[in-house]
Scaffold this motif. Structure first.
Motif, mmCIF file in Angstrom:
data_model
loop_
_atom_site.group_PDB
_atom_site.id
_atom_site.type_symbol
_atom_site.label_atom_id
_atom_site.label_comp_id
_atom_site.label_asym_id
_atom_site.label_seq_id
_atom_site.Cartn_x
_atom_site.Cartn_y
_atom_site.Cartn_z
ATOM 1 N N ALA A 127 19.453 1.516 12.736
ATOM 2 C CA ALA A 127 18.179 1.533 13.459
ATOM 3 C C ALA A 127 16.972 1.710 12.559
ATOM 4 O O ALA A 127 15.850 1.423 12.982
ATOM 5 C CB ALA A 127 18.205 2.646 14.516
ATOM 6 N N SER A 128 17.155 2.191 11.323
ATOM 7 C CA SER A 128 16.008 2.467 10.475
ATOM 8 C C SER A 128 16.367 2.284 9.008
ATOM 9 O O SER A 128 17.547 2.175 8.640
ATOM 10 C CB SER A 128 15.511 3.900 10.707
ATOM 11 N N ILE A 129 15.326 2.250 8.184
ATOM 12 C CA ILE A 129 15.472 2.159 6.732
ATOM 13 C C ILE A 129 14.680 3.308 6.113
ATOM 14 O O ILE A 129 13.537 3.558 6.500
ATOM 15 C CB ILE A 129 14.949 0.809 6.194
ATOM 16 N N GLU A 130 15.316 3.995 5.179
ATOM 17 C CA GLU A 130 14.638 5.057 4.449
ATOM 18 C C GLU A 130 14.369 4.600 3.018
ATOM 19 O O GLU A 130 15.283 4.137 2.335
ATOM 20 C CB GLU A 130 15.475 6.339 4.425
ATOM 21 N N ILE A 131 13.118 4.714 2.610
ATOM 22 C CA ILE A 131 12.717 4.420 1.227
ATOM 23 C C ILE A 131 12.427 5.755 0.557
ATOM 24 O O ILE A 131 11.591 6.532 1.045
ATOM 25 C CB ILE A 131 11.489 3.505 1.182
ATOM 26 N N LEU A 132 13.107 6.038 -0.559
ATOM 27 C CA LEU A 132 12.993 7.320 -1.244
ATOM 28 C C LEU A 132 12.364 7.111 -2.619
ATOM 29 O O LEU A 132 12.869 6.316 -3.419
ATOM 30 C CB LEU A 132 14.352 8.007 -1.389
ATOM 31 N N VAL A 133 11.275 7.806 -2.891
ATOM 32 C CA VAL A 133 10.614 7.777 -4.197
ATOM 33 C C VAL A 133 10.746 9.174 -4.794
ATOM 34 O O VAL A 133 10.188 10.143 -4.258
ATOM 35 C CB VAL A 133 9.133 7.368 -4.072
ATOM 36 N N GLY B 62 11.292 18.571 -9.094
ATOM 37 C CA GLY B 62 10.765 17.287 -8.656
ATOM 38 C C GLY B 62 10.536 17.226 -7.168
ATOM 39 O O GLY B 62 10.688 18.211 -6.433
ATOM 40 N N LEU B 63 10.195 16.047 -6.702
ATOM 41 C CA LEU B 63 9.850 15.825 -5.299
ATOM 42 C C LEU B 63 10.419 14.481 -4.848
ATOM 43 O O LEU B 63 10.467 13.524 -5.617
ATOM 44 C CB LEU B 63 8.320 15.819 -5.127
ATOM 45 N N ILE B 64 10.835 14.443 -3.589
ATOM 46 C CA ILE B 64 11.298 13.191 -2.979
ATOM 47 C C ILE B 64 10.363 12.869 -1.819
ATOM 48 O O ILE B 64 10.246 13.651 -0.875
ATOM 49 C CB ILE B 64 12.743 13.287 -2.462
ATOM 50 N N ALA B 65 9.682 11.751 -1.900
ATOM 51 C CA ALA B 65 8.865 11.257 -0.782
ATOM 52 C C ALA B 65 9.712 10.248 -0.007
ATOM 53 O O ALA B 65 10.145 9.228 -0.555
ATOM 54 C CB ALA B 65 7.586 10.602 -1.289
ATOM 55 N N VAL B 66 9.978 10.557 1.260
ATOM 56 C CA VAL B 66 10.870 9.738 2.082
ATOM 57 C C VAL B 66 10.057 9.053 3.173
ATOM 58 O O VAL B 66 9.397 9.717 3.987
ATOM 59 C CB VAL B 66 11.992 10.585 2.720
ATOM 60 N N VAL B 67 10.096 7.739 3.180
ATOM 61 C CA VAL B 67 9.454 6.946 4.232
ATOM 62 C C VAL B 67 10.546 6.377 5.120
ATOM 63 O O VAL B 67 11.445 5.674 4.639
ATOM 64 C CB VAL B 67 8.604 5.800 3.631
ATOM 65 N N GLN B 68 10.479 6.703 6.388
ATOM 66 C CA GLN B 68 11.457 6.178 7.354
ATOM 67 C C GLN B 68 10.758 5.180 8.266
ATOM 68 O O GLN B 68 9.782 5.509 8.939
ATOM 69 C CB GLN B 68 12.063 7.320 8.178
ATOM 70 N N LEU B 69 11.271 3.955 8.277
ATOM 71 C CA LEU B 69 10.690 2.881 9.085
ATOM 72 C C LEU B 69 11.764 2.272 9.974
ATOM 73 O O LEU B 69 12.904 2.065 9.524
ATOM 74 C CB LEU B 69 10.092 1.791 8.186
ATOM 75 N N TYR C 237 3.776 1.999 12.363
ATOM 76 C CA TYR C 237 5.062 1.330 12.612
ATOM 77 C C TYR C 237 6.064 2.272 13.274
ATOM 78 O O TYR C 237 7.273 2.019 13.249
ATOM 79 C CB TYR C 237 5.640 0.810 11.292
ATOM 80 N N ASP C 238 5.562 3.367 13.855
ATOM 81 C CA ASP C 238 6.429 4.366 14.495
ATOM 82 C C ASP C 238 7.421 4.966 13.502
ATOM 83 O O ASP C 238 8.552 5.294 13.862
ATOM 84 C CB ASP C 238 7.187 3.751 15.686
ATOM 85 N N GLY C 239 6.974 5.075 12.243
ATOM 86 C CA GLY C 239 7.816 5.674 11.215
ATOM 87 C C GLY C 239 7.346 7.083 10.887
ATOM 88 O O GLY C 239 6.546 7.682 11.605
ATOM 89 N N GLU D 11 0.838 -1.209 0.000
ATOM 90 C CA GLU D 11 0.000 0.000 0.000
ATOM 91 C C GLU D 11 0.868 1.252 0.000
ATOM 92 O O GLU D 11 0.620 2.216 -0.728
ATOM 93 C CB GLU D 11 -0.920 -0.014 1.220
ATOM 94 N N ILE D 12 1.926 1.248 0.812
ATOM 95 C CA ILE D 12 2.824 2.411 0.904
ATOM 96 C C ILE D 12 3.506 2.666 -0.443
ATOM 97 O O ILE D 12 3.483 3.787 -0.977
ATOM 98 C CB ILE D 12 3.870 2.178 2.011
#
Length: 443
Positions: free
Chosen positions: A370-376, A433-440, A419-421, A344-345
């Motif tokens: 401690a975390s993973i960043e997913i960048l779109v 452009g744009l960067i959407a950053v998800v930190q989990l 998930y406390d992200g 979904e994310i």
């Protein structure tokens, strides 16, 4: 004890074992040393008594009544001045004969008639163990041993005892460490089972645990079953509510469209706007219920391969546009997120990027401790900084001409928060452009 912290069982057992072995070893040393001292003292007294018997038997009155010995005592230590063993024969309270070990000195005469019981005394600054015995003809026999002889034997024994007890304590501590390690092995298995439970590999904890943990494991299983039942019931109720609301909402929407056909455009537009708003709320809450139900019960072992599947579906969806979607995620990156939530994310973010990109969409990941960043990242027009928080609100759209419901970023933010992200929107440093950053978090 990283695992041996003050609040860990391993640390507590280690401290308890150390204190117990230390105290037990110390007490054992004191008791054994005292027993040996008594034994050696008793042996000394027995030897001195035997020597006194021998001295009495070898002494006879000579010419003029003076005491005479037929031969020296059998123990050669009475001939050695440094041996610490002495004897003395007194006649009428005055020394008459002495051992060669006294080198012409005298032991302080015994008071009275002497005592057959051994006692400690001091003579010329030396501590002596002494036995006195009265004899015929005014004779008195005394035999002594220096306390340094007994002390030397005790010191030698205590030195050997200390080494032996130290080795014994080391063996005991080694055994205690092995016992603690073996005894805590079930807790390590329990932690592994809980990790598997969080990853979705198990639905409940096994019952094959020591009796001390069986009650806790049983209660945990009951708690998880109750929570799963509660979540499932809540999701069913949410689905029923959504279904029950959609039917009357569809009827209201149809009635509004008939009002529009009848020439009541203003009223129809107002009703349709409210119906669309209600529909967005229903869709949004349904997505939240679906995501919350699966939180923390899965893991994605290879984020790159998982993302390839999402990209394949979205490329077909946006096949009318000449877009390049690049998957720059390193292979082998694992993330502890339910696969449905992660799908979904990624679907929401990549789909949103495809709608606004000029030609290229890129997906990458940065794995930290401690975390993973997913960048779109997309190369579209971007979003002004002042509007980035606003577009995360429910139903907010910057361009009504672009297809969409305004739910994607809001739902993504809410799932990530489960998930406390965090979800953050940033500008591309060196271009549009744009960067959407998800930190989990990794755990």
């Amino acid at each position: 004890m990283s695992q041996s912290r003050p609040h860990s069982l391993r640390f507590r057992f280690a401290i308890a074992s150390l204190l117990w072995v230390g105290i037990a070893t110390l007490l054992a040393g004191v008791v054994i040393s005292d027993l040996y001292r008594r034994h050696v003292t008793h042996t000394f007294v027995g030897d001195l008594t035997n020597h006194l018997d021998e001295l009495t038997m070898l002494t006879m009155p000579g010419a003029g009544g003076a005491p005479v010995m037929f031969r020296p005592l059998s123990d050669p230590r009475f001939q050695d001045p440094r041996s610490g063993f002495y004897w003395q024969i007194e006649q009428n309270g005055r020394p008459a004969l002495t051992s060669r070990s006294l080198e012409g000195h005298y032991i302080v005469p015994a008071s009275g008639s002497g005592s057959p019981s051994p006692y400690w005394t001091r003579d010329h600054g030396e501590k002596l163990l002494r036995i006195d015995r009265p004899g015929a003809g005014g004779l008195s026999f005394s035999i002594t041993a220096s306390g340094r002889v007994l002390d030397a034997e005790l010191i030698a024994f205590r030195s050997d005892l200390a080494i032996s007890l130290a080795l014994f304590a080391a063996l005991m501590l080694t055994g205690a460490a092995l016992q603690v390690r073996y005894g805590l092995r079930p807790t390590q298995r329990l932690a592994q089972w809980i990790d598997e439970l969080r990853e979705g590999k198990r639905r409940r904890l096994p019952g094959d645990v020591p009796s001390e943990f069986s009650g806790t494991v049983g209660r945990l299983n009951e708690l998880m079953e109750a929570q799963a039942s509660l979540v499932a019931r809540a999701r069913v109720e949410a689905g029923n509510l959504g279904h029950n609301l959609r039917t009357p909402l569809a009827l209201v929407t149809a009635e509004a469209e008939r009002l529009a056909d009848a020439g009541q455009g203003d009223a129809a537009r107002f009703i349709l706007d409210q119906c669309h708003r209600m529909q967005r709320q229903i869709d949004y809450q349904m997505k939240r219920a679906a995501a919350a139900g699966a939180r923390g019960t899965g893991v994605v072992d290879d984020l790159r391969a998982f993302t390839d599947q999402i990209i394949g579906a979205l490329q077909r969806l946006h096949s009318d546009r000449d877009l390049t979607i690049v998957n720059a995620i390193p292979p082998g990156v694992a993330i502890r997120v339910d696969p449905g939530d992660l799908a979904e994310i990624l679907s929401n973010l990549i789909d949103n990027a495809c709608k606004w990109a000029a030609s290229v969409v890129s997906i990458s990941a940065l794995a930290g401790a401690a975390s993973i960043e997913i960048l779109v990242t997309d190369d579209g027009v971007g979003i002004p900084e002042g509007l980035r928080n606003q577009v995360l609100d429910l139903g907010v759209r910057l361009d009504d001409a672009t297809p969409g419901s305004g739910l994607g970023l809001t739902v993504t933010r809410d799932i990530v928060s489960l998930y406390d992200g965090a979800l953050d929107l940033r500008s591309v440093p060196d271009g549009p452009g744009l960067i959407a950053v998800v930190q989990l978090p990794r755990r």
